[in-house]
Scaffold this active site. Structure first.
Site, PDB file in Angstrom:
ATOM      1  N   GLU A 163     130.014 -19.307 -57.114  1.00  0.00           N
ATOM      2  CA  GLU A 163     128.812 -18.839 -57.815  1.00  0.00           C
ATOM      3  C   GLU A 163     129.041 -18.633 -59.319  1.00  0.00           C
ATOM      4  OE1 GLU A 163     127.263 -15.407 -55.801  1.00  0.00           O
ATOM      5  OE2 GLU A 163     127.122 -16.409 -53.877  1.00  0.00           O
ATOM      6  N   GLU A 347     128.103 -19.557 -47.659  1.00  0.00           N
ATOM      7  CA  GLU A 347     127.773 -18.150 -47.377  1.00  0.00           C
ATOM      8  C   GLU A 347     126.335 -18.079 -46.906  1.00  0.00           C
ATOM      9  OE1 GLU A 347     128.335 -15.289 -50.553  1.00  0.00           O
ATOM     10  OE2 GLU A 347     130.275 -16.170 -51.082  1.00  0.00           O
TER      11      GLU A 347
HETATM   12  O1  IFM Z   1     129.118 -10.338 -51.538  1.00  0.00           O
HETATM   13  C1  IFM Z   1     128.566 -11.408 -52.239  1.00  0.00           C
HETATM   14  C2  IFM Z   1     129.605 -12.488 -52.459  1.00  0.00           C
HETATM   15  O2  IFM Z   1     130.711 -12.006 -53.143  1.00  0.00           O
HETATM   16  C3  IFM Z   1     129.015 -13.624 -53.264  1.00  0.00           C
HETATM   17  N1  IFM Z   1     127.792 -14.073 -52.684  1.00  0.00           N
HETATM   18  C4  IFM Z   1     126.790 -13.101 -52.338  1.00  0.00           C
HETATM   19  C5  IFM Z   1     127.412 -12.010 -51.485  1.00  0.00           C
HETATM   20  C6  IFM Z   1     126.348 -10.969 -51.105  1.00  0.00           C
HETATM   21  O3  IFM Z   1     125.795 -10.396 -52.240  1.00  0.00           O
END
Ligand code: IFM
Length: 437
Positions: A163, A347
């Protein structure tokens, strides 16, 4: 729900969110640990001193991952454990921690997916400007070379950044993450340096590694609040800023025009002077982190002259709308933009106000539903031709949720902060039965 037989099922975490012991065994201070120790930065002044104590319990945690029956584990390295000063000599004891982790994963038949950078930067690099400094890209390429030389024999799936948009926006525009700066004018420089770092790292990887490397972006699909021209243009600005800023230069070599126009060419002058050709280093796969959507309207004076229009329906503890269709839409959108590049959902998950552990059980029905609905949405994308290779649930464990500290729980596995006892939630059992087919 039908998934291909070779589909990868995984769970994901990141270093600062779970490891604890951030200064153990010669590790340097990271930007995140320093930031979290500054009073007032993090909800309840929480920090990652202990987190999930994974640094000392990694062997047991790998056994837990095995118990879930997943094929793969996505984790990240704390760069400051390995290069305490952000450059130069390697701290072998820090590197040994990851060597042991990877050995243990392989012994259990679990495929490691390694992220080189999930936000924890050696603090000393922040002192030199962090991602505003061009040199940080070269430091990152050196770090990539070290990790690749040490572990490419065992790790076949690498990722440069998790990200990059969040690093840029929360760190340099919104100020909620280190280094805590607040200025939209930083966005072009930071985005450019992160993209340069990514491309330098891919080149370092190609010189030393022989498997696969990609990048992970967060996509929050943007839907216009109405068909009015104002709202459609607001949607295009929001999409350019959040969803296209990193993908477009990598894939097409172009900066998103609606954003350049909105900020004005002056703001982009330095960045536009440089060719984007070096940023277009081919990657082997793209990861997408999907949580929710955003409905956007035009609002003069709002950020990018936009506003988010709250939708009715279920929202998670993060106040994010539950919108599974957005995952299908995101995968189709990405598939088209990347011309069929292998995609992973790296994710997906939700923070809910879970019920307490009772008799060894956490009945987190909302997360079970969230999981099923989103897997269904992913399966629909595959049905429509998306080259989706795998799915990683966020997260293995309840952990440190950045500026929200330990108040938001995303885990499939409950972690008791006082005892560190792990308890599989109902969602973990549900996920395990899906992974086992
Ligand atoms: O916890 C975070 C992660 O570190 C990066 N993506 C989003 C998740 C939830 O906010």
């Amino acid at each position: 729900m039908i998934f291909p037989p070779d589909f990868t099922w995984g769970v994901a975490t990141s270093s600062y969110q779970i490891e604890g012991s951030p200064l153990a065994d010669g590790a340097g201070l990271s930007n995140w640990h320093r930031f979290a120790l500054e009073s007032g930065r993090i909800l309840n002044d929480d920090h990652g001193e202990t987190a999930c104590d994974h640094y000392r319990r990694s062997h047991d945690d790998v056994a837990l991952i095995k118990e879930l029956g997943v094929d793969a584990y996505r984790f990240s390295f704390n760069w400051a454990r390995i290069q305490p000063h952000g450059k130069g000599a390697v701290n072998e004891t820090g590197l040994d921690f990851y060597r042991r982790l990877v050995d243990s994963l392989l012994e259990h038949g679990i495929r490691p997916f390694a992220t080189l950078h999930h936000w924890d930067l050696p603090a000393i690099l922040d002192d030199h400007g962090g991602w505003l400094n061009r040199d940080t890209a070269y430091r990152f390429a050196d770090f990539t070379e070290i990790m690749t030389r040490a572990l490419d024999g065992q790790i076949q799936d690498w990722c440069t950044f998790n990200e990059p948009w969040v690093i840029m926006h929360e760190g340099y525009v919104n100020g909620a993450h280190p280094p805590g700066l607040r200025d939209l004018a930083h966005a072009p420089t930071v985005a450019h340096n992160l993209l340069r770092a990514h491309a330098e790292a891919v080149r370092a990887y190609r010189a030393n590694g022989s498997h696969r490397i990609g990048i992970v972006v967060n996509i929050e699909p943007k839907y216009a609040a109405s068909d009015s021209l104002d709202d459609l243009e607001a949607q295009a600005r929001a999409e350019s800023y959040m969803n296209r800023l990193f993908i477009d230069p990598i894939i097409t070599g172009e900066w998103p025009q609606p954003l350049v126009e909105f900020m004005g060419e002056d703001a982009w002058r330095e960045v536009l002077k440089e060719s984007t050709t070096p940023l277009r280093e081919p990657i082997d796969w793209l990861g997408v982190n999907y949580y929710s959507r955003n409905v956007v309207g035009h609002k003069p004076g709002g950020f990018l002259n936009t506003t988010s229009v709250r939708q009715p329906g279920t929202h998670t503890e993060m106040n994010w709308e539950v919108f599974p269709q957005g995952l299908t839409d995101t995968l189709l959108w990405l598939s088209e933009r990347t011309q069929g590049l292998p995609l992973y959902v790296t994710e997906n998950g939700a923070a809910f106000d879970d019920p307490p552990v009772i008799g060894g059980r956490v009945a987190d029905a909302e997360r079970v539903d969230y999981l099923h609905e989103h897997l269904h949405a992913a399966a629909q994308a595959i049905e429509q031709g998306v080259n989706l290779r795998g799915y990683f649930a966020w997260s293995l464990l309840d952990n440190f949720e950045w500026q929200f500290g330990y108040s938001k729980r995303f885990g499939l596995v409950h972690v008791d902060p006082a005892t560190q006892k792990r308890t599989l939630k109902d969602s973990a059992h549900a996920y395990a039965s899906i992974c086992r087919g």
